[in-house]
Design a protein around this motif. Structure first.
Motif, short mmCIF file in Angstrom:
data_model
loop_
_atom_site.label_atom_id
_atom_site.label_comp_id
_atom_site.label_asym_id
_atom_site.label_seq_id
_atom_site.Cartn_x
_atom_site.Cartn_y
_atom_site.Cartn_z
N ILE A 27 0.83 -1.23 -0.03
CA ILE A 27 -0.08 0.16 -0.03
C ILE A 27 1.05 1.30 -0.12
CG2 ILE A 27 -1.54 1.44 1.22
CD1 ILE A 27 -2.67 -1.30 2.30
N ALA A 28 1.90 1.25 0.80
CA ALA A 28 2.78 2.33 1.07
C ALA A 28 3.60 2.63 -0.18
CB ALA A 28 3.75 2.11 2.01
N GLN A 29 4.01 1.67 -1.11
CA GLN A 29 4.80 1.83 -2.08
C GLN A 29 3.73 2.44 -3.46
OE1 GLN A 29 5.77 -2.33 -2.79
NE2 GLN A 29 8.05 -2.00 -2.07
N GLN A 30 2.59 2.15 -3.21
CA GLN A 30 1.54 2.63 -4.25
C GLN A 30 1.30 4.09 -3.81
OE1 GLN A 30 -2.13 0.38 -4.47
NE2 GLN A 30 -1.05 -1.32 -4.06
N MET A 31 1.07 4.39 -2.71
CA MET A 31 1.13 5.95 -2.19
C MET A 31 2.55 6.78 -2.63
SD MET A 31 -0.74 5.34 1.52
CE MET A 31 -2.37 5.48 1.54
N ILE A 32 3.49 6.02 -2.44
CA ILE A 32 4.87 6.88 -2.82
C ILE A 32 4.90 7.02 -4.37
CG2 ILE A 32 7.38 6.57 -2.99
CD1 ILE A 32 7.06 5.02 -0.39
N GLY A 33 4.27 6.28 -5.06
CA GLY A 33 4.00 6.34 -6.50
C GLY A 33 3.22 7.45 -6.92
N LYS A 34 2.31 8.00 -5.97
CA LYS A 34 1.56 9.01 -6.15
C LYS A 34 2.20 10.47 -5.53
CE LYS A 34 -2.72 6.08 -6.32
NZ LYS A 34 -4.01 5.76 -5.53
N ASN A 35 3.31 10.18 -5.15
CA ASN A 35 4.28 11.28 -4.87
C ASN A 35 4.19 11.78 -3.23
OD1 ASN A 35 5.32 12.02 -7.47
ND2 ASN A 35 3.35 13.11 -8.05
N ALA A 36 3.49 10.68 -2.59
CA ALA A 36 3.51 10.99 -1.11
C ALA A 36 4.80 10.81 -0.57
CB ALA A 36 2.71 10.01 -0.51
N ASP A 37 5.43 11.98 0.10
CA ASP A 37 6.62 11.96 0.61
C ASP A 37 6.72 12.04 2.25
OD1 ASP A 37 5.91 14.58 1.11
OD2 ASP A 37 7.84 15.17 0.04
#
Length: 370
Positions: A233-243
């Motif tokens: 889930i986190a990797q998907q969010m990081i893929g959406k620019n979450a830092d």
């Protein structure tokens, strides 16, 4: 006066029967912990409660033991196991055990019960008012303080306040204006409260902030025990620019923090100072949204042992003494927190203590946010 043999035998048998029905004498130096479905070494909620139990046992010269629940239907059985072994103090870990713990407190009045994240709710006759499935504010109760079990302390924490402080940090250090939160399950009120407070603070700090939110499962037996799912889930969010990623998902959340470290973005822990419990992830852990679980559980056990509490709901928040929520130290990333950011955190904490800042506004601390 002499007692006739037949009458003497009858009295003796009656005494034995009464003793058998009442069970072993409750020993206040024997302290047991019953967890919700999950693991004891979750580097978070259960482990902090267990440490608090052990701290108290050491201080009073007692013993401590634990039972890790495998299935929700076993809550009552697990508590009875400790009762049958003569444990005088039983701590239950988590909101989901509220009803079972309240029933046990009524059934075993000679045993002291302590429940973390548990709001004691009874009707006017002292019967359990079932915990609301809607994770909002504590449910309305028909009863009153006098109807509550005298041997049950419900420890409550203002997770929304702790989440709010974390949200200030997240929105302040984000470069992309996209931050994220991963919860275990949205039917556990403290989980939702943490995340809603986080969202409200982020928007108040920087209105341009986008907050991505996802819960790992609808199955409580999996929600807090799947690091691989948390990492995905986190990797998907990081893929959406979450830092900046905030985890409120127990062992599942460890996977969230691992993904943050792998991607060289920031992680925020929960419940305890996760820099200490997950030192291998210290390089990306900027802080943790804390409720002082270890200290509050220890204090509750000592109150029960010393018989200095009548029972009821005990609130730990920005206004309690000692303060029941907060942020963990920034450790290796202290340089990231500027004086301006720290001033915002301090101001918010002071306002929450004064009651002038509601962390559940404008988004309410419910699943729907309404």
């Amino acid at each position: 006066m002499r007692i006739r043999p037949a009458l003497g035998v009858f009295i003796l048998l009656a005494a034995v029967a009464a003793s058998a029905c009442s069970g072993p004498t409750a020993d206040l130096k024997k302290i047991g912990l019953v967890t919700d479905v999950g693991t004891l070494e979750d580097k978070s909620f259960n482990e902090a409660a267990w440490l608090g139990v052990q701290d108290a046992a050491k201080e009073i010269g007692g013993t401590a033991d634990n039972i890790v629940t495998k299935d929700p239907k076993d809550y009552a059985v697990n508590m009875k196991t400790f009762v049958d072994k003569g444990f005088g103090i039983i701590v239950t870990s988590g909101f989901a055990l509220t009803d079972a713990t309240t029933e046990a407190a009524k059934k075993y009045p000679n045993v002291e019960f302590i429940g973390t994240d548990q709001f004691i709710c009874v009707d006017s006759k002292g019967n359990v008012d079932k915990a609301s499935p809607d994770p909002s504010t504590p449910p309305d109760c028909d009863g009153n303080e006098s109807a509550m079990p005298k041997n049950f302390q419900g420890l409550l924490y203002n997770e929304a306040q702790a989440g709010y402080l974390a949200g200030i940090v997240a929105a302040s250090i984000s470069k992309s204006n996209v931050i994220a939160a991963v919860g275990g399950i949205n039917t556990i009120p403290p989980v939702v409260s943490y995340i809603r407070g986080y969202e409200n603070a982020a928007k108040a700090t920087n209105p341009d902030t986008q907050v991505l939110v996802e819960y790992s499962s609808t199955d409580i037996t999996k929600a807090f025990n799947d690091p691989a799912k948390g990492k995905s889930i986190a990797q998907q969010m990081i893929g959406k620019n979450a830092d900046v990623l905030f985890q409120v998902a127990g062992l599942t959340g460890q996977g969230v923090l691992e993904a943050a470290c792998d991607a060289n973005v920031y992680g925020i822990g929960v419940d305890v100072d996760q820099y200490e419990s997950l030192p291998q992830l210290g390089k990306c852990l900027v802080t943790s949204a804390e409720k002082k679980l270890r200290d509050s559980v220890k204090a509750a056990v000592l109150r029960a042992y010393n018989k200095t509490v009548v029972g009821g709901n005990i609130f730990n928040d920005a206004a309690s003494d000692p303060v029941g929520i907060g942020l963990a130290p920034y450790h290796d990333l202290a340089s990231v927190i500027t004086p301006e950011i720290q001033a915002k955190v301090d101001e918010a904490l002071a306002a929450m203590k004064a009651g002038t800042l509601d962390p559940c506004s404008p988004i309410k601390c419910t699943v729907s946010g309404e």
